[in-house]
Design an enzyme around this catalytic site. Sequence first.
Site, mmCIF file in Angstrom:
data_model
loop_
_atom_site.group_PDB
_atom_site.id
_atom_site.type_symbol
_atom_site.label_atom_id
_atom_site.label_comp_id
_atom_site.label_asym_id
_atom_site.label_seq_id
_atom_site.Cartn_x
_atom_site.Cartn_y
_atom_site.Cartn_z
ATOM 1 N N ARG A 131 0.853 -1.193 0.000
ATOM 2 C CA ARG A 131 0.000 0.000 0.000
ATOM 3 C C ARG A 131 0.882 1.233 0.000
ATOM 4 N NH1 ARG A 131 2.059 2.197 3.740
ATOM 5 N NH2 ARG A 131 0.554 3.879 3.548
ATOM 6 N N GLY A 132 0.212 2.402 -0.147
ATOM 7 C CA GLY A 132 0.956 3.637 -0.354
ATOM 8 C C GLY A 132 1.084 3.820 -1.861
ATOM 9 N N ALA A 133 0.726 5.026 -2.337
ATOM 10 C CA ALA A 133 0.594 5.223 -3.785
ATOM 11 C C ALA A 133 1.828 4.790 -4.596
ATOM 12 C CB ALA A 133 0.225 6.684 -4.055
ATOM 13 N N GLN A 172 -2.284 2.879 9.905
ATOM 14 C CA GLN A 172 -0.992 2.948 9.204
ATOM 15 C C GLN A 172 0.007 3.821 9.967
ATOM 16 O OE1 GLN A 172 -3.963 3.325 7.766
ATOM 17 N NE2 GLN A 172 -4.015 2.638 5.653
ATOM 18 N N ASP A 188 -2.418 10.613 -2.576
ATOM 19 C CA ASP A 188 -2.773 9.574 -3.546
ATOM 20 C C ASP A 188 -3.110 10.149 -4.906
ATOM 21 O OD1 ASP A 188 -3.250 8.320 -0.787
ATOM 22 O OD2 ASP A 188 -3.132 6.653 -2.200
ATOM 23 N N ASN A 190 -5.764 12.364 0.145
ATOM 24 C CA ASN A 190 -4.848 11.556 0.952
ATOM 25 C C ASN A 190 -5.695 10.817 1.988
ATOM 26 O OD1 ASN A 190 -2.168 10.660 1.652
ATOM 27 N ND2 ASN A 190 -2.343 11.876 3.507
HETATM 28 O O1 MRU Z 1 -4.760 3.252 2.129
HETATM 29 P P1 MRU Z 1 -3.278 3.480 2.055
HETATM 30 O O2 MRU Z 1 -2.539 2.986 3.243
HETATM 31 O O3 MRU Z 1 -2.681 2.982 0.759
HETATM 32 O O4 MRU Z 1 -3.139 5.072 2.034
HETATM 33 C C1 MRU Z 1 -1.870 5.624 1.854
HETATM 34 C C2 MRU Z 1 -1.838 7.088 1.940
HETATM 35 O O5 MRU Z 1 -2.833 7.759 2.093
HETATM 36 C C3 MRU Z 1 -0.494 7.718 1.705
HETATM 37 O O6 MRU Z 1 -0.389 8.920 2.405
HETATM 38 C C4 MRU Z 1 -0.287 7.985 0.206
HETATM 39 O O7 MRU Z 1 -0.547 6.843 -0.547
HETATM 40 C C5 MRU Z 1 1.081 8.465 -0.067
HETATM 41 S S1 MRU Z 1 2.309 7.245 0.182
HETATM 42 C C6 MRU Z 1 3.794 7.951 -0.198
#
Ligand code: MRU
Length: 363
Positions: A55-57, A205, A246, A256
């Site tokens: 996870r994380g963009a 997270q 995101d 986000n």
């Molecule tokens: O649902 P997630 O854990 O994938 O959400 C992640 C976020 O909101 C992060 O802040 C975003 O993806 C940026 S990661 C560098």
Amino acid sequence: MTQEKNIMEYETVALDDDKDALVILDQTKLPGCAQLVSLHTGEEIWDAIYLLKVRGAPAIGVAAAFGIYLLAKKIKTEDYDVFYEEFCKQKAYLNSARPTAVNLSWALNRMEQVCIANKALSVAEIKEKLREESIALKEEDIQVCKSIGEHGLTLVKPGDGILTHCNAGQLATCKYGTATAPIYLGQERGYNFRVFADETRPLLQGARLTAYELQSSGVDVTLICDNMSATVMRNGWVNAVFVGCDRVAANGDTANKIGTSVVATVAKRYNVPVYICAPTSTIDMDTPTGADITIEQRPAHEVTDMWYEKPMAPAGVKVFNPAFDVTDHDLIAGIVTEYGIARAPYRESLKEIFEKKQAANNA
Ligand code: MRU
């Protein structure tokens, strides 16, 4: 595999050529256990993205690039048109795993462009080009995060308090993170930041990942509940907010993790600048405003049951569980990219960032 080394030594996403596998660090198991998982099929990769094992963009984008390469490698034909049709099917399937992080479609589109641009080559040669592109995507992510860190570091000074929400850390990327990149670079240079990590309900997270990776790196990190940001800001403990994102729309509105817009609203009240750390792969100039961003809705059990020993809400209660929210551009002091910091008005400054990117690519 059980954990034998510091969490920062693990690769979030990797390609195992020998076993034709996408290897991810299963983030749903952290901080208790560092488990590497090998994924081979489209369904396994889709599930890993949907279930937030990866996870994380930026990490989702790189995982999808490795994933589509591995799926393309399995397509058994020498005919380009048959190959391309099947490639597009697999691409659409992976792209459907999560809707908000634009890095997913960005990475998959880049991989598709490799097929189109190399149409004249044999299918075997196209597969090799796809492999090279997926590896390049990962290497770029590391450099991009480092540059975001350098630009972000110019916005703070030694001893500052920094608040962050969710995990835009190393675990969300291939190294350094986005929002954490200035923190890690500052750590190397003796800045002694004091970081406040929001726990980030409902999937934690911030508690499970951000607090863990910062603590493991020796950063002074304090975990707070999501409803405590006003208290730490009112106390004067926070000089800047750094968060990831995101998707950034063309007008600077930013999606986000749910709760980011609450933090940004509180920060405005206490005159704390909010900086969005965004690789250009997360900026979507085709999305005009935040209202045009699709917000992922997630299942109720993540709010009522997950991470608890017993359900913590009455059975059958109605639940609203959006994974992301939109922070309006007027709450944002700057968008920190690998090509510099965009400031309002964002329609113009984001265009300039892409012009810089184009110039760098042409150089
Ligand atoms: O649902 P997630 O854990 O994938 O959400 C992640 C976020 O909101 C992060 O802040 C975003 O993806 C940026 S990661 C560098």
